[in-house]
Design an enzyme around this catalytic site. Structure first.
Site, short mmCIF file in Angstrom:
data_model
loop_
_atom_site.label_atom_id
_atom_site.label_comp_id
_atom_site.label_asym_id
_atom_site.label_seq_id
_atom_site.Cartn_x
_atom_site.Cartn_y
_atom_site.Cartn_z
N TYR A 42 -10.59 -0.18 10.92
CA TYR A 42 -11.80 0.19 10.15
C TYR A 42 -12.16 -0.85 9.10
O TYR A 42 -13.20 -0.74 8.46
CB TYR A 42 -11.65 1.58 9.50
CG TYR A 42 -10.29 1.91 8.90
CD1 TYR A 42 -9.90 1.37 7.69
CD2 TYR A 42 -9.42 2.77 9.56
CE1 TYR A 42 -8.66 1.67 7.14
CE2 TYR A 42 -8.18 3.09 9.02
CZ TYR A 42 -7.81 2.53 7.81
OH TYR A 42 -6.57 2.83 7.29
N LYS A 43 -11.33 -1.88 8.92
CA LYS A 43 -11.64 -2.92 7.92
C LYS A 43 -12.37 -4.07 8.62
O LYS A 43 -13.52 -3.93 9.00
CB LYS A 43 -10.36 -3.38 7.24
CG LYS A 43 -9.61 -2.27 6.49
CD LYS A 43 -8.35 -2.81 5.87
CE LYS A 43 -7.47 -1.71 5.29
NZ LYS A 43 -8.08 -1.02 4.15
N ARG A 73 -12.16 -5.98 -6.35
CA ARG A 73 -11.81 -6.63 -5.09
C ARG A 73 -13.08 -6.81 -4.26
O ARG A 73 -13.85 -5.86 -4.10
CB ARG A 73 -10.82 -5.69 -4.39
CG ARG A 73 -10.12 -6.22 -3.21
CD ARG A 73 -9.06 -5.24 -2.74
NE ARG A 73 -9.63 -4.04 -2.15
CZ ARG A 73 -8.99 -3.26 -1.27
NH1 ARG A 73 -7.76 -3.53 -0.91
NH2 ARG A 73 -9.56 -2.19 -0.77
N PHE A 76 0.87 -1.18 0.00
CA PHE A 76 0.00 0.00 0.00
C PHE A 76 0.91 1.23 0.00
O PHE A 76 1.86 1.32 0.79
CB PHE A 76 -0.88 -0.03 1.26
CG PHE A 76 -2.00 0.94 1.20
CD1 PHE A 76 -3.19 0.62 0.57
CD2 PHE A 76 -1.87 2.20 1.78
CE1 PHE A 76 -4.24 1.53 0.51
CE2 PHE A 76 -2.92 3.11 1.73
CZ PHE A 76 -4.10 2.77 1.08
N ASP A 127 2.76 -5.09 8.32
CA ASP A 127 1.51 -4.34 8.17
C ASP A 127 0.37 -5.36 8.08
O ASP A 127 0.25 -6.07 7.08
CB ASP A 127 1.57 -3.47 6.90
CG ASP A 127 0.27 -2.70 6.65
OD1 ASP A 127 -0.77 -3.05 7.24
OD2 ASP A 127 0.30 -1.75 5.84
C1 LIG Z 1 -2.31 -2.18 3.74
C2 LIG Z 1 -2.55 -0.78 4.17
N1 LIG Z 1 -1.54 -0.09 4.74
C3 LIG Z 1 -1.70 1.19 5.13
C4 LIG Z 1 -2.90 1.85 4.96
C5 LIG Z 1 -3.03 3.27 5.40
O1 LIG Z 1 -3.72 3.34 6.59
P1 LIG Z 1 -3.86 4.66 7.49
O2 LIG Z 1 -4.72 5.61 6.73
O3 LIG Z 1 -4.54 4.15 8.73
O4 LIG Z 1 -2.51 5.21 7.73
C6 LIG Z 1 -3.98 1.16 4.39
C7 LIG Z 1 -5.27 1.83 4.21
O5 LIG Z 1 -6.24 1.28 3.78
C8 LIG Z 1 -3.79 -0.18 3.96
O6 LIG Z 1 -4.77 -0.87 3.38
#
Ligand SMILES: Cc1ncc(COP(=O)(O)O)c(C=O)c1O
Length: 394
Positions: free
Chosen positions: A206-207, A354, A104, A181
């Site tokens: 939040y997921k 997805r 991400f 992560d």
């Molecule tokens: C795999 C992954 N890493 C990082 C993030 C970023 O998250 P945050 O906005 O809580 O920093 C997300 C957001 O959906 C994500 O899916």
């Protein structure tokens, strides 16, 4: 499993891997904290002060950790910065950072900022097919000049699940710090962060944890690192028993709690407080078994009815997380067309649709309907009408 515990929107919701649904328990917990604010004002801090810590035993269960190794706080990217400030210590030849080419982007932005500060390289493990990673390529990344590797548990686009235990052993052997992560596995896949020996981990709630939009995330710091001082400090990470003595010198709270920085949003934390009740009713093993059953069924339906949608999610249970991604050149349009028919998937650039059948609230019947609608859309070509439509959430 617990569909009645959630407020299920009209239609079919397959986007719990982006934003989990509200539960009655979450709303009730938020309402309770709102009332405390109204009725008790500042005295509410009597019960709010240690609220995050009260969630640690349940979170620890989900993440395979000791309660003092986890804390609900911050957000993925902010927590990642805080942990990099502590764990990224380039020394001599061992100075570079390693992540994957399928991460991400926010994780990469965080790592890039630290590489820049230290004049080091951020290297990315390549993908051979653009969707998944090969074990051999990941193992090859653990080089002598690498100080820290960050790996996702589940790749956000394809849903590939990585064998973190294996890489944690390799990292230990090589003297490399391993961070993880767990955004796409927290609440969907069981973890053994402590036993694997991962150095640190971050995730959001939040997921699959269903705690609400922008709810506080979580972090894990292995017990073996408790003697370290957090690289980024704030009063919320100070030893709780003496916070209000207002010392100028920072004394860390024991364990992961020391990595909290600022006053948390109690209303947001309440969303998580309520959401965790579902995980007290159903254990992670059962959640995972149901999730695998649903994703298995979904992939079989997609293979049978919509073979032109190529499933890029690995087939083997031990290599897939909680969502299924299919590739199609018009995935964006298909995603918009599904939404117009009351089915909510999500789209990930450039060509992935997805969809997450969530153990708590999705059903086989919904997956069957979704595949039939996809078949209809592909046959009629009606999804083409969305070509001009630009939207932020597709
Ligand atoms: C795999 C992954 N890493 C990082 C993030 C970023 O998250 P945050 O906005 O809580 O920093 C997300 C957001 O959906 C994500 O899916």
């Amino acid at each position: 499993m617990l569909r009645q515990d959630f407020i299920y929107p009209t239609g079919i919701y397959l986007d719990g891997n982006s934003l989990g649904l509200a539960s009655h328990a979450s709303l009730k917990a938020i309402e309770r904290r709102l009332q405390e604010w109204q009725q008790q004002a500042v005295n509410g801090w009597e019960s709010w002060f240690g609220l995050a810590e009260t969630l640690s035993p349940t979170l620890a269960n989900l993440m395979g950790a000791l309660p003092e190794e986890v804390i609900a706080t911050g957000s993925i990217t902010m927590n990642l910065h805080a942990l990099l400030a502590t764990f990224y210590k380039p020394t001599g030849q061992r100075r570079h950072l390693m992540a994957t080419s399928l991460d991400f982007p926010s994780d990469l932005y965080a790592l890039q900022s630290w590489a820049e500060r230290e004049g080091a390289e951020l290297r990315l493990i390549p993908s051979r097919d653009g969707y998944t990673l090969e074990e051999e390529d990941i193992r090859a990344a653990f080089q002598d000049d690498v100080a820290l590797v960050l790996l996702p548990t589940v790749l956000y686009a394809s849903g590939q699940l990585l064998d973190i235990g294996q890489y944690a052993s390799l990292a230990r052997e090589k003297g490399i710090v391993l961070g993880v992560d767990a955004a796409h596995s927290a609440g969907s896949v069981p973890h053994q962060l402590h036993d694997w020996g991962v150095d640190f981990a971050v995730w959001c709630s939040y997921k699959y944890l269903n705690a609400g939009p922008g709810a506080p995330g979580g972090l894990f710091v292995h017990q073996k690192h408790f003697a370290k001082l957090p690289g980024l400090r704030g009063w919320w990470g100070h030893q709780k028993s003496s916070t209000f003595e207002m010392h100028q010198h920072f004394t860390p709270e024991h364990g992961a709690g020391a990595y909290q920085i600022s006053t948390p949003s109690i209303l947001a934390l309440a969303g998580l407080e309520g959401a965790l009740e579902a995980f007290q009713k159903v254990g992670m093993q059962d959640i995972r078994a149901r999730s695998l059953e649903l994703t298995e069924h979904f992939m079989a339906l997609l293979d049978q009815h919509t073979p032109e949608l190529k499933v890029v999610t690995p087939r083997k249970a031990e290599h897939r997380g909680g969502h299924v991604s299919v590739q199609h050149p018009d995935a964006r349009l298909l995603s918009l067309a599904l939404r117009s028919r009351g089915i909510v998937p999500d789209f990930r650039t450039p060509d992935l649709l997805r969809m997450a059948p969530v153990a708590f609230y999705n059903t086989e019947e919904e997956l069957e309907k979704t595949v039939l609608v996809l078949r209809e859309l592909l046959d009629s070509g009606s999804y083409q009408q969305f070509r001009q439509q630009e939207t932020r959430v597709v």
